[in-house]
Design an enzyme around this catalytic site. Structure first.
Site, short mmCIF file in Angstrom:
data_model
loop_
_atom_site.label_atom_id
_atom_site.label_comp_id
_atom_site.label_asym_id
_atom_site.label_seq_id
_atom_site.Cartn_x
_atom_site.Cartn_y
_atom_site.Cartn_z
N SER A 7 0.86 -1.08 0.03
CA SER A 7 0.05 -0.12 -0.01
C SER A 7 0.95 1.07 0.02
O SER A 7 1.38 1.68 1.06
CB SER A 7 -0.92 0.02 1.29
OG SER A 7 -1.56 1.16 1.16
N HIS A 32 -0.81 -1.01 -4.52
CA HIS A 32 -2.04 -0.66 -4.10
C HIS A 32 -2.00 0.92 -3.82
O HIS A 32 -0.96 0.94 -3.04
CB HIS A 32 -2.48 -1.57 -2.54
CG HIS A 32 -3.98 -0.96 -2.39
ND1 HIS A 32 -5.01 -1.57 -2.91
CD2 HIS A 32 -4.47 -0.10 -1.43
CE1 HIS A 32 -6.07 -1.14 -2.37
NE2 HIS A 32 -5.77 -0.21 -1.45
N ASP A 34 -3.86 4.07 -2.77
CA ASP A 34 -5.18 4.84 -2.14
C ASP A 34 -5.15 6.11 -2.60
O ASP A 34 -4.33 6.93 -2.31
CB ASP A 34 -5.12 4.41 -0.61
CG ASP A 34 -5.15 2.99 -0.25
OD1 ASP A 34 -4.20 2.74 0.68
OD2 ASP A 34 -6.09 2.42 -0.50
N MET A 36 -7.63 9.49 -2.08
CA MET A 36 -8.64 10.04 -1.32
C MET A 36 -8.89 11.37 -1.24
O MET A 36 -7.99 12.19 -1.74
CB MET A 36 -8.16 9.72 0.51
CG MET A 36 -7.63 8.39 0.50
SD MET A 36 -6.96 8.34 2.48
CE MET A 36 -6.59 6.52 2.31
N HIS A 65 -7.40 2.23 -5.81
CA HIS A 65 -8.53 2.12 -4.96
C HIS A 65 -8.87 3.58 -4.64
O HIS A 65 -8.53 4.61 -4.08
CB HIS A 65 -7.84 1.72 -3.42
CG HIS A 65 -9.10 1.63 -2.34
ND1 HIS A 65 -8.61 1.32 -1.13
CD2 HIS A 65 -10.42 1.89 -2.39
CE1 HIS A 65 -9.77 1.19 -0.26
NE2 HIS A 65 -11.01 1.68 -1.11
N MET A 67 -11.29 6.00 -2.97
CA MET A 67 -11.79 6.31 -1.90
C MET A 67 -12.47 7.71 -2.19
O MET A 67 -12.06 8.69 -1.36
CB MET A 67 -11.22 6.20 -0.68
CG MET A 67 -10.89 4.81 -0.15
SD MET A 67 -9.76 4.42 1.13
CE MET A 67 -8.15 4.48 0.20
N MET A 136 -12.78 -3.76 3.32
CA MET A 136 -12.00 -2.87 4.12
C MET A 136 -12.28 -3.60 5.31
O MET A 136 -13.20 -3.76 6.13
CB MET A 136 -12.85 -1.48 4.16
CG MET A 136 -12.49 -0.65 2.90
SD MET A 136 -10.93 -0.45 2.31
CE MET A 136 -9.96 0.21 3.65
N ASP A 174 -7.90 -4.97 2.89
CA ASP A 174 -7.36 -3.94 3.16
C ASP A 174 -7.28 -3.22 4.54
O ASP A 174 -8.58 -2.75 4.83
CB ASP A 174 -7.68 -2.69 2.02
CG ASP A 174 -6.87 -1.48 1.90
OD1 ASP A 174 -7.55 -0.54 1.17
OD2 ASP A 174 -5.99 -1.36 2.79
C1 DX5 Z 1 -6.93 2.53 4.91
C2 DX5 Z 1 -5.88 2.11 4.06
C3 DX5 Z 1 -4.69 1.42 4.82
C4 DX5 Z 1 -3.60 1.07 4.16
C5 DX5 Z 1 -2.90 0.04 4.87
O1 DX5 Z 1 -7.84 3.34 4.16
O2 DX5 Z 1 -6.02 1.65 2.82
O3 DX5 Z 1 -5.39 0.26 5.20
O4 DX5 Z 1 -3.73 0.75 2.86
O5 DX5 Z 1 -2.19 0.38 6.11
P1 DX5 Z 1 -2.09 -0.51 7.34
O6 DX5 Z 1 -1.50 -1.92 6.98
O7 DX5 Z 1 -1.30 0.46 8.20
O8 DX5 Z 1 -3.68 -0.80 7.65
ZN ZN Z 2 -6.70 0.87 -0.07
#
Ligand code: DX5
Ligand code: ZN
Length: 219
Positions: A7, A32, A34, A36, A65, A67, A136, A174
């Site tokens: 991630s 991955h 993220d 946001m 991903h 979000m 999630m 995740d």
């Molecule tokens: C939440 C993120 C986290 C990240 C992983 O929105 O998606 O879950 O990727 O980080 P850890 O392993 O610290 O949860």
């Molecule tokens: Zn994610």
């Protein structure tokens, strides 16, 4: 086969290019990313330009991903930045089936992400239009949170639902995916691990050591 995906929101953005190259060479299966918007989730992370900047340094799939609210308005932006797979939150769009179909029609893998409290029932009428489901296992927005215990049951219920419906769909998890949670998420049916601060981005191990440990642990 269990797939391992760093991630990158957990990476040091100041050395992201080197990090991607090292993780690629260490043998991760996907990246991955993220995204946001500070609206659907209370945080901001990376954008399309950052994805574009690291695209040339690996051929591994970029799993974006989203979000973000109304993800259907941003698909081309992330496709152009180099995404190979895009997951959208069922809670963030009024047009899930159309959004997933658009992702697929543009040649990418389509995923649905579910917040912890969202029932699996939301998936039933789009099972023919998805390649993976992102469960999630923390509330979306921040790394370093604790795994929500009821998500073990949710993963198991999802596996049963997919087996019964006879669809070959990956189950991605995740959030706080680490050595305490991996055994049971795998046992219950997950096969794609999003690895962040709990298992990969740890100060005391190199990326190479962390990836090897994860591969040995998930064999
Ligand atoms: C939440 C993120 C986290 C990240 C992983 O929105 O998606 O879950 O990727 O980080 P850890 O392993 O610290 O949860
Ligand atoms: Zn994610």
């Amino acid at each position: 086969m269990t797939l391992i995906g760093p991630s990158l929101m957990c990476a040091d953005m100041g050395i992201l290019k080197e990090t991607v190259i090292r993780l690629d060479q260490a043998g991760v299966d996907f990246f991955h990313l993220d995204i946001m918007d500070g609206n659907f989730v209370p945080n901001f992370t990376m954008g399309p330009d950052l994805i574009k900047s690291i695209r040339p340094y690996t051929n591994k799939p970029f799993d974006v991903h989203l979000m973000v609210k109304n993800p259907e308005n941003h698909l081309d932006t992330f496709i152009e930045s180099g995404a190979n797979m895009i997951s959208v939150h069922v809670e963030a769009t009024d047009h899930l089936q159309k959004t997933l179909k658009t992702i697929r029609d543009k040649g990418l893998k389509a995923g649905v992400a579910l917040n912890p409290s969202t029932p699996l029932q939301e998936l039933v009428y789009v099972l023919d239009t998805i390649d993976y489901v992102t469960v999630m296992t923390v509330n979306p927005g921040f790394a370093g949170q604790k795994f929500i215990p009821l998500m073990y049951q949710k993963i198991s219920d999802l596996k049963h639902l997919l087996n019964k419906a006879e669809y070959e769909i990956d189950i991605q998890v995740d959030g706080n995916i680490g050595y305490e949670t991996i055994p049971d998420v795998l046992k219950n049916g997950a096969n794609m691990l999003v690895c962040g601060t709990s298992s990969l981005f740890k100060p005391d191990v190199t990326f190479e050591e962390a990836v090897n440990q994860l591969k040995d642990f998930t064999e």
